[in-house]
Every structure is written in structure tokens, then in C-alpha cells.
Design a protein around this motif. Structure first.
Motif, short mmCIF file in Angstrom:
data_model
loop_
_atom_site.label_atom_id
_atom_site.label_comp_id
_atom_site.label_asym_id
_atom_site.label_seq_id
_atom_site.Cartn_x
_atom_site.Cartn_y
_atom_site.Cartn_z
N LYS A 151 -5.88 -7.65 -8.15
CA LYS A 151 -5.75 -8.74 -7.19
C LYS A 151 -6.74 -8.55 -6.06
O LYS A 151 -6.93 -7.45 -5.56
CB LYS A 151 -4.33 -8.79 -6.65
CG LYS A 151 -3.32 -9.21 -7.69
CD LYS A 151 -1.98 -9.43 -7.08
CE LYS A 151 -1.04 -9.95 -8.13
NZ LYS A 151 0.24 -10.32 -7.56
N GLU A 201 -6.72 -9.43 -2.91
CA GLU A 201 -6.25 -8.94 -1.61
C GLU A 201 -5.98 -7.43 -1.62
O GLU A 201 -6.20 -6.75 -0.63
CB GLU A 201 -5.06 -9.74 -1.08
CG GLU A 201 -3.85 -9.87 -1.94
CD GLU A 201 -3.86 -10.93 -3.05
OE1 GLU A 201 -2.89 -10.90 -3.80
OE2 GLU A 201 -4.78 -11.74 -3.22
N ARG A 202 -5.56 -6.90 -2.75
CA ARG A 202 -5.34 -5.46 -2.87
C ARG A 202 -6.68 -4.72 -2.82
O ARG A 202 -6.84 -3.72 -2.14
CB ARG A 202 -4.61 -5.14 -4.17
CG ARG A 202 -4.29 -3.65 -4.30
CD ARG A 202 -3.48 -3.30 -5.53
NE ARG A 202 -2.34 -4.18 -5.70
CZ ARG A 202 -2.05 -4.82 -6.84
NH1 ARG A 202 -2.81 -4.66 -7.90
NH2 ARG A 202 -1.00 -5.59 -6.93
N ARG A 203 -7.66 -5.26 -3.56
CA ARG A 203 -8.99 -4.66 -3.56
C ARG A 203 -9.58 -4.66 -2.16
O ARG A 203 -10.13 -3.67 -1.69
CB ARG A 203 -9.92 -5.41 -4.52
CG ARG A 203 -11.29 -4.74 -4.69
CD ARG A 203 -12.21 -5.60 -5.54
NE ARG A 203 -12.62 -6.80 -4.89
CZ ARG A 203 -13.58 -6.86 -3.95
NH1 ARG A 203 -14.20 -5.79 -3.56
NH2 ARG A 203 -13.91 -8.01 -3.40
N THR A 204 -9.41 -5.77 -1.45
CA THR A 204 -9.92 -5.88 -0.08
C THR A 204 -9.26 -4.85 0.82
O THR A 204 -9.92 -4.20 1.63
CB THR A 204 -9.67 -7.30 0.46
OG1 THR A 204 -10.37 -8.22 -0.37
CG2 THR A 204 -10.14 -7.45 1.89
N GLN A 205 -7.97 -4.67 0.66
CA GLN A 205 -7.24 -3.70 1.47
C GLN A 205 -7.73 -2.27 1.19
O GLN A 205 -7.94 -1.49 2.11
CB GLN A 205 -5.75 -3.82 1.15
CG GLN A 205 -4.84 -3.23 2.18
CD GLN A 205 -3.39 -3.58 1.85
OE1 GLN A 205 -2.99 -3.66 0.69
NE2 GLN A 205 -2.60 -3.79 2.89
N TRP A 206 -7.92 -1.94 -0.07
CA TRP A 206 -8.42 -0.61 -0.41
C TRP A 206 -9.84 -0.40 0.10
O TRP A 206 -10.17 0.66 0.63
CB TRP A 206 -8.38 -0.39 -1.91
CG TRP A 206 -7.00 -0.27 -2.49
CD1 TRP A 206 -5.84 -0.03 -1.81
CD2 TRP A 206 -6.64 -0.37 -3.86
NE1 TRP A 206 -4.79 0.01 -2.68
CE2 TRP A 206 -5.24 -0.19 -3.95
CE3 TRP A 206 -7.35 -0.62 -5.02
CZ2 TRP A 206 -4.55 -0.23 -5.15
CZ3 TRP A 206 -6.66 -0.65 -6.23
CH2 TRP A 206 -5.28 -0.46 -6.28
N ARG A 215 -11.28 -1.73 2.65
CA ARG A 215 -11.32 -1.61 4.10
C ARG A 215 -11.31 -0.13 4.53
O ARG A 215 -11.95 0.24 5.50
CB ARG A 215 -10.13 -2.35 4.71
CG ARG A 215 -10.27 -2.65 6.16
CD ARG A 215 -9.17 -3.57 6.67
NE ARG A 215 -9.33 -4.91 6.12
CZ ARG A 215 -8.36 -5.62 5.55
NH1 ARG A 215 -7.15 -5.14 5.45
NH2 ARG A 215 -8.60 -6.82 5.08
N GLY A 216 -10.61 0.71 3.80
CA GLY A 216 -10.51 2.11 4.17
C GLY A 216 -11.62 2.99 3.65
O GLY A 216 -11.78 4.12 4.11
N THR A 244 -19.51 -8.81 6.14
CA THR A 244 -18.79 -7.53 6.12
C THR A 244 -19.79 -6.38 6.19
O THR A 244 -19.61 -5.43 6.95
CB THR A 244 -17.95 -7.40 4.84
OG1 THR A 244 -16.98 -8.45 4.82
CG2 THR A 244 -17.25 -6.07 4.75
#
Length: 111
Positions: A2, A4-9, A11-12, A48
Motif C-alpha cells: 500500500k 501510504e505504508r510505503r510512504t510512512q516507511w 519517511r524514516g 520530497t
């Protein structure tokens, strides 16, 4: 995976990935984006990437230089500083250890 999950990962870990690309040599922004995409991280938008590169430069982890081209616009190339190399090596080691710990939790299923 997904988006949004990839984006969240990402980010870190995106700054570490950019340092990893630059560990191999000098690249301009679009080439960095292509290397990240080829590594399977998906398309990283300029909105980004470029602020992150500016932040890494402010932290003295990368330096940049403009080149003039005979055809087309100039390009801004980024390269790791010695401090950037040290930070990358330390963070890469930390990330590897962290990822191994996470993997032990993920792959223990059925024990």
C-alpha cells in the motif's frame, strides 16, 4: 504494498537511502531519483527529494556544485562529504541491526 505504508516507511529511511546512493559517487537530483526507483523504492518526487538534499547539505553531509551544459539546463551535482560518509556508515550499520530485529518478529510466525 500500500502506498501510504510505503510512504510512512520511506519517511524514516529516505535520507539514509540518499546517502547510500551518494556513497557510490556524485549524482544530480534526477539521477538520484532514478537510482532510488531502480532500487524498488518507487518514484520520489522532486518536492520530497530536493528539500531533503538541501537539509543534508545544511548538515554538512553533502556538498553540491552546479555544472553548465552545452545543451539543456545546468545540473546541480551532489557528493558526500567525509562526515557524510561516516554518518552513512554508522546509520547503515544501525539500520541493518534494526531491520534484523524487526525480521525476527516478522518471521517467527508459527513457532
Amino acid at each position: 504494498m500500500k502506498a501510504e505504508r510505503r510512504t510512512q516507511w520511506l519517511r524514516g529511511v529516505l535520507d539514509l537511502c540518499i546517502l547510500g546512493v551518494l556513497y557510490d559517487g556524485e549524482y544530480y537530483g534526477y539521477a538520484i531519483s532514478q537510482r532510488l526507483e531502480q532500487a524498488g523504492l518507487g518514484h520520489i518526487k522532486g518536492g520530497t527529494l530536493y528539500p531533503l538534499l538541501a537539509r543534508l547539505e545544511e548538515m554538512s553531509l553533502v556538498t553540491s556544485r552546479w555544472t553548465v551544459r552545452q545543451q539543456g539546463p545546468g545540473r546541480k551535482y551532489y557528493v558526500l562529504t567525509e562526515q557524510g560518509r561516516r554518518v552513512f556508515e554508522e546509520q547503515a550499520s544501525d539500520w541493518t541491526m534494526f531491520a534484523e530485529h524487526v525480521a525476527t518478529l516478522i518471521y517467527r510466525r508459527g513457532e
